[in-house]
Enzyme design. Sequence first.
Site, PDB file in Angstrom:
ATOM      1  N   GLY A  48       0.754  -1.248   0.000  1.00  0.00           N
ATOM      2  CA  GLY A  48       0.000   0.000   0.000  1.00  0.00           C
ATOM      3  C   GLY A  48       0.780   1.292   0.000  1.00  0.00           C
ATOM      4  N   GLU A 102       3.954   4.175   6.067  1.00  0.00           N
ATOM      5  CA  GLU A 102       2.784   3.312   5.985  1.00  0.00           C
ATOM      6  C   GLU A 102       1.669   4.024   5.235  1.00  0.00           C
ATOM      7  OE1 GLU A 102       1.437   0.545   5.802  1.00  0.00           O
ATOM      8  OE2 GLU A 102       1.128  -0.260   7.806  1.00  0.00           O
ATOM      9  N   ASP A 103       0.827   3.268   4.558  1.00  0.00           N
ATOM     10  CA  ASP A 103      -0.298   3.892   3.868  1.00  0.00           C
ATOM     11  C   ASP A 103      -1.394   4.285   4.847  1.00  0.00           C
ATOM     12  OD1 ASP A 103      -1.065   1.255   4.388  1.00  0.00           O
ATOM     13  OD2 ASP A 103      -1.856   0.864   2.391  1.00  0.00           O
ATOM     14  N   ASP A 106      -4.778   1.874  11.200  1.00  0.00           N
ATOM     15  CA  ASP A 106      -6.109   1.841  11.785  1.00  0.00           C
ATOM     16  C   ASP A 106      -6.062   1.340  13.227  1.00  0.00           C
ATOM     17  OD1 ASP A 106      -5.893  -0.896  10.954  1.00  0.00           O
ATOM     18  OD2 ASP A 106      -7.175  -0.509   9.231  1.00  0.00           O
ATOM     19  N   GLY A 108      -3.444   0.005  14.742  1.00  0.00           N
ATOM     20  CA  GLY A 108      -2.104   0.223  15.287  1.00  0.00           C
ATOM     21  C   GLY A 108      -1.363  -1.076  15.539  1.00  0.00           C
ATOM     22  N   THR A 110      -0.270  -3.460  13.459  1.00  0.00           N
ATOM     23  CA  THR A 110       0.860  -3.662  12.550  1.00  0.00           C
ATOM     24  C   THR A 110       2.052  -2.821  12.993  1.00  0.00           C
ATOM     25  OG1 THR A 110      -0.631  -4.119  10.699  1.00  0.00           O
ATOM     26  CG2 THR A 110       1.624  -3.493  10.145  1.00  0.00           C
ATOM     27  N   LYS A 134      -6.698   6.373  11.316  1.00  0.00           N
ATOM     28  CA  LYS A 134      -8.101   6.297  11.748  1.00  0.00           C
ATOM     29  C   LYS A 134      -8.106   6.361  13.276  1.00  0.00           C
ATOM     30  CE  LYS A 134      -9.809   3.461   7.910  1.00  0.00           C
ATOM     31  NZ  LYS A 134     -10.438   2.170   7.562  1.00  0.00           N
ATOM     32  N   ASP A 162      -5.803  -0.502  -1.827  1.00  0.00           N
ATOM     33  CA  ASP A 162      -6.567  -1.345  -2.721  1.00  0.00           C
ATOM     34  C   ASP A 162      -7.815  -1.940  -2.091  1.00  0.00           C
ATOM     35  OD1 ASP A 162      -5.849  -4.695  -2.246  1.00  0.00           O
ATOM     36  OD2 ASP A 162      -4.891  -3.156  -1.013  1.00  0.00           O
ATOM     37  N   ARG A 168      -5.361   0.451  -6.776  1.00  0.00           N
ATOM     38  CA  ARG A 168      -4.146   1.118  -6.281  1.00  0.00           C
ATOM     39  C   ARG A 168      -3.701   2.259  -7.198  1.00  0.00           C
ATOM     40  NH1 ARG A 168      -1.937  -1.949  -2.171  1.00  0.00           N
ATOM     41  NH2 ARG A 168      -2.230  -4.190  -2.303  1.00  0.00           N
TER      42      ARG A 168
END
Length: 177
Positions: A48, A102-103, A106, A108, A110, A134, A162, A168
Amino acid sequence: MGIVKIKDKTFKTSIPEAEIKKRVKELAAKISQDMEGKNPLLLGVLNGSFIFAADLMREMTIPCEISFVKLASYQGTTSTGKVKEVLGINEDLSGRTVIIVEDIVDTGGTMKNMIESLGTRNPASIHICTLFVKPDKLKEPIDIDYAAFSIPNDFIVGYGLDYDQQGRQLKEIYTLV
């Protein structure tokens, strides 16, 4: 306002290309100012962030390097809650300033896992730069140093993000209708 159909879903334009470019340029200027005299390693999270990482790096005015890591936690439109590292980091991070690019952040989860993993490799510092956050969905207490946009808990595509590997390439951000 444009409408696009991707597979079985319909999306409408929510953030135009010009606004994205403006925010990326502002983030790059802030990072360049904050990191003056350093040679940070931008660590893009695939798939992403690849467009965002490239545009961000081209706008930076300080020496920097880039590498990528591939993580997976999404299936379709929802997070599985489990993060798996698909493609790892080959660079020596000892004493390096690392900026995770990062893209979208949300929950957190990851980022928390990634920071813990990178921390074992003795970097001088770790920073998070994300295109989107977010805030209402965050479950982990993480510090996001650089965020272009705070958005509601909507599903979005475009500019690298995506839906089931499609969308994308869109230059704007589209929100699920």
